[in-house]
Design an enzyme around this catalytic site. Structure first.
Site, PDB file in Angstrom:
ATOM      1  N   CYS A   2      -9.189   6.122  -9.561  1.00 37.16           N
ATOM      2  CA  CYS A   2      -9.802   5.392 -10.686  1.00 37.16           C
ATOM      3  C   CYS A   2      -9.685   6.165 -12.001  1.00 37.16           C
ATOM      4  O   CYS A   2      -9.674   7.395 -12.019  1.00 37.16           O
ATOM      5  CB  CYS A   2     -11.280   5.157 -10.419  1.00 37.16           C
ATOM      6  SG  CYS A   2     -11.611   4.393  -8.840  1.00 37.16           S
ATOM      7  N   ARG A  27      -2.393   7.003 -12.448  1.00 34.45           N
ATOM      8  CA  ARG A  27      -3.309   7.558 -11.445  1.00 34.45           C
ATOM      9  C   ARG A  27      -3.362   6.682 -10.186  1.00 34.45           C
ATOM     10  O   ARG A  27      -3.830   7.136  -9.156  1.00 34.45           O
ATOM     11  CB  ARG A  27      -4.724   7.660 -12.047  1.00 34.45           C
ATOM     12  CG  ARG A  27      -4.839   8.652 -13.170  1.00 34.45           C
ATOM     13  CD  ARG A  27      -6.168   8.529 -13.877  1.00 34.45           C
ATOM     14  NE  ARG A  27      -7.277   8.921 -13.027  1.00 34.45           N
ATOM     15  CZ  ARG A  27      -7.856  10.115 -13.056  1.00 34.45           C
ATOM     16  NH1 ARG A  27      -7.424  11.033 -13.888  1.00 34.45           N
ATOM     17  NH2 ARG A  27      -8.862  10.390 -12.263  1.00 34.45           N
ATOM     18  N   TRP A  73      -9.426   1.974  -8.046  1.00 31.17           N
ATOM     19  CA  TRP A  73      -8.664   2.172  -6.806  1.00 31.17           C
ATOM     20  C   TRP A  73      -9.689   1.951  -5.703  1.00 31.17           C
ATOM     21  O   TRP A  73     -10.573   2.789  -5.493  1.00 31.17           O
ATOM     22  CB  TRP A  73      -8.086   3.584  -6.786  1.00 31.17           C
ATOM     23  CG  TRP A  73      -7.150   3.877  -5.674  1.00 31.17           C
ATOM     24  CD1 TRP A  73      -5.808   3.601  -5.639  1.00 31.17           C
ATOM     25  CD2 TRP A  73      -7.451   4.527  -4.434  1.00 31.17           C
ATOM     26  NE1 TRP A  73      -5.276   4.042  -4.454  1.00 31.17           N
ATOM     27  CE2 TRP A  73      -6.248   4.611  -3.694  1.00 31.17           C
ATOM     28  CE3 TRP A  73      -8.618   5.055  -3.870  1.00 31.17           C
ATOM     29  CZ2 TRP A  73      -6.183   5.190  -2.434  1.00 31.17           C
ATOM     30  CZ3 TRP A  73      -8.556   5.638  -2.608  1.00 31.17           C
ATOM     31  CH2 TRP A  73      -7.342   5.693  -1.913  1.00 31.17           C
ATOM     32  N   ASN A  99     -16.188   6.588 -11.433  1.00 28.79           N
ATOM     33  CA  ASN A  99     -15.179   7.168 -10.524  1.00 28.79           C
ATOM     34  C   ASN A  99     -15.931   7.983  -9.483  1.00 28.79           C
ATOM     35  O   ASN A  99     -16.901   8.660  -9.813  1.00 28.79           O
ATOM     36  CB  ASN A  99     -14.246   8.129 -11.265  1.00 28.79           C
ATOM     37  CG  ASN A  99     -13.279   7.416 -12.171  1.00 28.79           C
ATOM     38  OD1 ASN A  99     -13.256   6.200 -12.216  1.00 28.79           O
ATOM     39  ND2 ASN A  99     -12.477   8.181 -12.892  1.00 28.79           N
ATOM     40  N   GLY A 100     -15.429   7.972  -8.243  1.00 32.30           N
ATOM     41  CA  GLY A 100     -16.076   8.770  -7.196  1.00 32.30           C
ATOM     42  C   GLY A 100     -16.692   7.867  -6.145  1.00 32.30           C
ATOM     43  O   GLY A 100     -16.420   6.658  -6.100  1.00 32.30           O
ATOM     44  N   GLU A 480       9.017  17.627   2.888  1.00 36.46           N
ATOM     45  CA  GLU A 480       8.796  17.109   1.529  1.00 36.46           C
ATOM     46  C   GLU A 480       9.754  15.940   1.252  1.00 36.46           C
ATOM     47  O   GLU A 480       9.371  14.936   0.654  1.00 36.46           O
ATOM     48  CB  GLU A 480       8.975  18.250   0.517  1.00 36.46           C
ATOM     49  CG  GLU A 480       9.059  17.845  -0.945  1.00 36.46           C
ATOM     50  CD  GLU A 480       7.836  17.116  -1.484  1.00 36.46           C
ATOM     51  OE1 GLU A 480       6.819  17.011  -0.778  1.00 36.46           O
ATOM     52  OE2 GLU A 480       7.916  16.616  -2.618  1.00 36.46           O
ATOM     53  N   LYS A 484       8.638  12.146   0.299  1.00 33.50           N
ATOM     54  CA  LYS A 484       9.113  11.428  -0.895  1.00 33.50           C
ATOM     55  C   LYS A 484       9.634  10.049  -0.507  1.00 33.50           C
ATOM     56  O   LYS A 484       9.305   9.059  -1.139  1.00 33.50           O
ATOM     57  CB  LYS A 484      10.244  12.190  -1.603  1.00 33.50           C
ATOM     58  CG  LYS A 484       9.873  13.400  -2.381  1.00 33.50           C
ATOM     59  CD  LYS A 484       9.144  13.152  -3.679  1.00 33.50           C
ATOM     60  CE  LYS A 484       7.653  13.110  -3.483  1.00 33.50           C
ATOM     61  NZ  LYS A 484       6.939  14.312  -3.343  1.00 33.50           N
ATOM     62  N   GLU A 487       6.737   7.646   0.647  1.00 28.56           N
ATOM     63  CA  GLU A 487       5.720   7.221  -0.316  1.00 28.56           C
ATOM     64  C   GLU A 487       6.242   6.271  -1.384  1.00 28.56           C
ATOM     65  O   GLU A 487       5.496   5.426  -1.860  1.00 28.56           O
ATOM     66  CB  GLU A 487       4.947   8.405  -0.917  1.00 28.56           C
ATOM     67  CG  GLU A 487       5.685   9.291  -1.850  1.00 28.56           C
ATOM     68  CD  GLU A 487       4.807  10.418  -2.387  1.00 28.56           C
ATOM     69  OE1 GLU A 487       3.576  10.271  -2.468  1.00 28.56           O
ATOM     70  OE2 GLU A 487       5.360  11.469  -2.736  1.00 28.56           O
ATOM     71  N   HIS A 503      12.456  18.510  21.497  1.00 23.14           N
ATOM     72  CA  HIS A 503      11.165  18.446  22.185  1.00 23.14           C
ATOM     73  C   HIS A 503      10.497  17.081  22.027  1.00 23.14           C
ATOM     74  O   HIS A 503       9.305  16.949  22.289  1.00 23.14           O
ATOM     75  CB  HIS A 503      10.238  19.558  21.680  1.00 23.14           C
ATOM     76  CG  HIS A 503      10.764  20.931  21.958  1.00 23.14           C
ATOM     77  ND1 HIS A 503      10.851  21.456  23.221  1.00 23.14           N
ATOM     78  CD2 HIS A 503      11.275  21.879  21.122  1.00 23.14           C
ATOM     79  CE1 HIS A 503      11.379  22.676  23.164  1.00 23.14           C
ATOM     80  NE2 HIS A 503      11.646  22.947  21.902  1.00 23.14           N
ATOM     81  N   LYS A 602      -2.428   9.168  -8.049  1.00 24.82           N
ATOM     82  CA  LYS A 602      -1.837  10.430  -8.501  1.00 24.82           C
ATOM     83  C   LYS A 602      -2.754  11.601  -8.185  1.00 24.82           C
ATOM     84  O   LYS A 602      -2.309  12.631  -7.695  1.00 24.82           O
ATOM     85  CB  LYS A 602      -1.556  10.377 -10.005  1.00 24.82           C
ATOM     86  CG  LYS A 602      -0.908  11.641 -10.565  1.00 24.82           C
ATOM     87  CD  LYS A 602       0.459  11.860  -9.977  1.00 24.82           C
ATOM     88  CE  LYS A 602       1.118  13.135 -10.443  1.00 24.82           C
ATOM     89  NZ  LYS A 602       2.275  13.483  -9.582  1.00 24.82           N
TER      90      LYS A 602
HETATM   91  C1  AGP Z   1       3.045  13.849  -3.686  1.00 20.84           C
HETATM   92  O1  AGP Z   1       4.194  13.145  -3.932  1.00 20.84           O
HETATM   93  C2  AGP Z   1       1.881  13.057  -3.346  1.00 20.84           C
HETATM   94  N1  AGP Z   1       1.644  11.990  -4.219  1.00 20.84           N
HETATM   95  C3  AGP Z   1       0.654  13.798  -2.842  1.00 20.84           C
HETATM   96  O2  AGP Z   1       0.976  14.204  -1.556  1.00 20.84           O
HETATM   97  C4  AGP Z   1       0.119  15.014  -3.631  1.00 20.84           C
HETATM   98  O3  AGP Z   1       1.027  16.066  -3.585  1.00 20.84           O
HETATM   99  C5  AGP Z   1      -1.244  15.430  -3.042  1.00 20.84           C
HETATM  100  O4  AGP Z   1      -2.162  14.385  -3.193  1.00 20.84           O
HETATM  101  C6  AGP Z   1      -1.794  16.692  -3.653  1.00 20.84           C
HETATM  102  O5  AGP Z   1      -1.995  16.558  -5.021  1.00 20.84           O
HETATM  103  P1  AGP Z   1      -2.297  17.799  -5.939  1.00 20.84           P
HETATM  104  O6  AGP Z   1      -1.062  18.654  -5.952  1.00 20.84           O
HETATM  105  O7  AGP Z   1      -2.599  17.218  -7.273  1.00 20.84           O
HETATM  106  O8  AGP Z   1      -3.446  18.527  -5.333  1.00 20.84           O
END
Ligand code: AGP
Length: 607
Positions: A2, A27, A73, A99-100, A480, A484, A487, A503, A602
């Site tokens: 949010c 965000r 959100w 927010n929260g 990683e 990517k 997501e 395995h 974000k």
């Molecule tokens: C990364 O592409 C993601 N959107 C997510 O995994 C992100 O890295 C994670 O939420 C941690 O965020 P931060 O680095 O702001 O703590």
């Protein structure tokens, strides 16, 4: 997650708020709303979907010189217009954005209902305006404080009252809030992105602080009404940094910024004469650094994978035992804090709740925790015992790219620093620095292959499952790369150690499951080639990210993305770039919302 913006000043509030909400889009959100005070009444408009949908619903003539806005959100209650913020009290005289998460909202709501309050939404947030209503007797700030004292959970809030035109009250506990100080105008926002086009002067609120603003002034207190003098800080980045600058998506722009952002992460931190690194913000003497016997890294998501590369470096280069843990897990498993152990909390946003709470738990047990953050003034950056900014500039796309390479760069610097205090010779230090400094140029070379990687993405984007396989220091890079892809393209992908495939995951291999192998010319290359042959003999398709001119790999693979030759331990910084581009182009090919993928935020400020 949010986003919040509040405005008091001479400009048309609706326009300022809509612009701020647009900048908060990154965000992640599913609905948005605003409340503008105009002609003696509140105008509340809320819409699911994008900010453009909200903008289309706002009457063009709606003026008003103060108001609040929010991107939601969803956590409690489905995504619909009613559950979007702002929320109001029974008489629509108080409007609140939040927010929260209010953890005790069920009991508060029951009590308020029994006292006659009528609720409209399924949200946890709606208890806040009703509590303020309950305690209001002419002084809004006082009523807000009484209400907040009853809340359990996290909040960043901004509220307005119809009897107090031109005034906003904001407060924070676990969800960021900043005051923006302009020329005859003031703002409250969940992050500076929302207000940077108007002012660069900000005050970061701490947990338990309340801000009362009007167009010309602000005042900060704690919940017991003690005045708190705050420092006005200057935001160091420019508006242009949050514009797309000719790129179609922020993610593409941020991938292409990496030669520069990696350079910035190193900037001023290398001491060529001493062949070491200098990291000013650590707040540690050489003696403290020499006493480090172990390192533990906590982080989430991409930052966790950067931490895994860091752990590999610290063990293999600096010869210091190092573990890396998912922050959400560490927090609840009553971790043991050993003496002479240095901790790192790695977070691009510096606001990730899991990592923040893990850091606080470690600090409570007496640990020294250093932050590796991008966002200056973020909560982790402020609450850590020291740390290093990665200086990537704003990362707007939800999928983290340039932050990863910069976080990893900081771990190279830290490994160099510790190694040079121990066993690494001057000559080895010089060689290490030369290799590290060559990385930006090598990333540029990979970026020149963008079109070839795009063609490959077009060819493979219709597959439903992928395996990303790597070994050693490149194993986290494989994870990683898989993160990517899933997501932003919503293609299922798993990252594995290539050796671990036999395995279990090898059962998935057939013509429908392409395997993307990371194959540097390191000591494990022959082992990886064996794994590739295992895939080949099961008719699996192979994409390899390999060193330029490696004919052996070209012969086994269906497709190859070439990267420049490097010294072994530096491959993560270049191997990850084609994976970012591959994911990006797959997502574009599939018509995904690249910068704001579904369900993602974000900065994840809730647990
Ligand atoms: C990364 O592409 C993601 N959107 C997510 O995994 C992100 O890295 C994670 O939420 C941690 O965020 P931060 O680095 O702001 O703590």
């Amino acid at each position: 997650m949010c986003g919040i913006i509040g405005y008091c000043g001479p400009k048309p509030a609706a326009a300022v708020i809509l612009e701020g909400l647009k900048r908060l889009e990154y965000r992640g959100y599913d609905s948005a709303g605003l409340c503008i005070y105009s002609d003696g009444r509140f105008h509340i408009i809320k819409r699911t979907g994008k900010i453009r949908d909200l903008r289309n619903s706002v009457p063009p003539l709606l003026k008003g010189d103060f108001g609040i806005g929010h991107t939601r959100w969803a956590t409690h209650g489905e995504v619909n217009n009613v559950n979007a913020h702002p929320h109001t009290d029974c008489d629509d005289r108080i409007a609140v954005v939040h927010n929260g998460i209010i953890e005790n909202y069920v009991s508060l709501k029951e009590k308020l209902k029994s006292e006659g309050h009528v609720f409209q939404t399924e949200t946890d947030s709606e208890v806040i305006p009703h509590l303020i209503e309950k305690y209001y007797s002419g002084d809004l700030e006082e009523a807000v404080k009484e209400a907040l004292a009853l809340l359990k959970g996290t909040y960043g809030i901004v509220c307005m009252h119809i009897d107090h035109p031109g005034k906003l009250v904001g407060a924070r506990n676990g969800s960021p809030l900043v005051v923006g100080i302009g020329n005859g105008e003031s703002f409250l926002a969940s992050d500076v992105t929302a207000i940077i086009s108007h002012t660069k002067q900000v005050v970061y609120l701490e947990d338990g602080e309340v801000a009362n603003i009007d167009a010309d002034d602000f005042r900060t207190t704690d919940l017991r009404d003690q005045v708190i003098e705050k420092k006005v800080e200057l935001v160091s980045w420019e508006l242009e940094e949050i514009e797309k600058d000719g790129f179609v998506h922020f993610m593409e722009k941020e991938i292409f910024e990496q030669p520069e952002s990696v350079k910035r992460a190193m900037g001023g931190r290398i001491e060529p004469d001493l062949a070491t690194a200098h990291l000013g913000g650590l707040n540690m003497s050489n003696k403290d650094l020499l006493n480090i016997e172990r390192v533990r890294i906590v982080a989430a998501g991409t930052s966790f994978y950067a931490g895994m590369v860091g752990a590999y470096l610290l063990e293999s280069i600096a010869r210091i035992p190092c573990t890396v843990e998912i922050s959400s897990e560490l927090r609840y498993r009553n971790p043991v804090v050993e003496r002479n152990t240095l901790h790192f909390a790695v977070s691009q946003s510096g606001e990730t709740a899991d990592t923040l709470y893990a850091m606080r738990e470690l600090q409570r047990k007496g640990a020294t925790v250093l932050g590796i953050c991008n966002v200056v003034g973020s909560t982790i950056a402020r609450e850590s015992d020291g740390g290093v900014y990665i200086h990537s500039g704003p990362e707007i796309a939800v999928a983290s790219t340039k932050a990863f390479t910069s976080q990893v760069t900081v771990f190279y610097l830290f490994s160099l620093l510790l190694s040079r205090m121990r066993h690494m010779s001057y000559e080895e230090g010089v060689d290490f620095i030369q290799n590290l400094q060559s990385v930006p140029v090598k990333i540029e070379q990979i970026l020149m292959n963008n079109q070839a990687i795009r063609n490959m993405a077009v060819k493979y984007s219709h597959f439903k499952d992928f395996l990303f396989l790597g070994r050693g220091i490149n194993y986290p890079v494989a994870m990683e790369g898989a993160l990517k892809l899933k997501e932003i393209s919503y293609i299922h992908a798993e990252g594995y150690s290539a050796a671990e495939m036999k395995h279990g995951p090898i059962a998935l291999i057939n013509e429908e499951t392409p395997c993307l192998f990371l194959v540097p010319d390191d000591g494990l290359k022959e082992k990886i080639i064996s794994n590739m042959r295992e895939v080949k003999s099961r008719k699996g398709k192979i994409i390899a990210v390999a060193v330029e001119g490696d004919s052996e790999i070209t012969e086994i693979s269906d497709d190859v993305i070439e990267v420049p030759r490097m010294k072994e331990c530096f491959y993560p910084l270049v191997m990850v770039v084609p994976l970012q581009l591959f994911a990006y182009h797959c997502a574009v090919e599939l018509g995904r919302d690249v910068d704001q993928p579904r369900n993602l935020a974000k900065s994840v400020t809730v647990e």
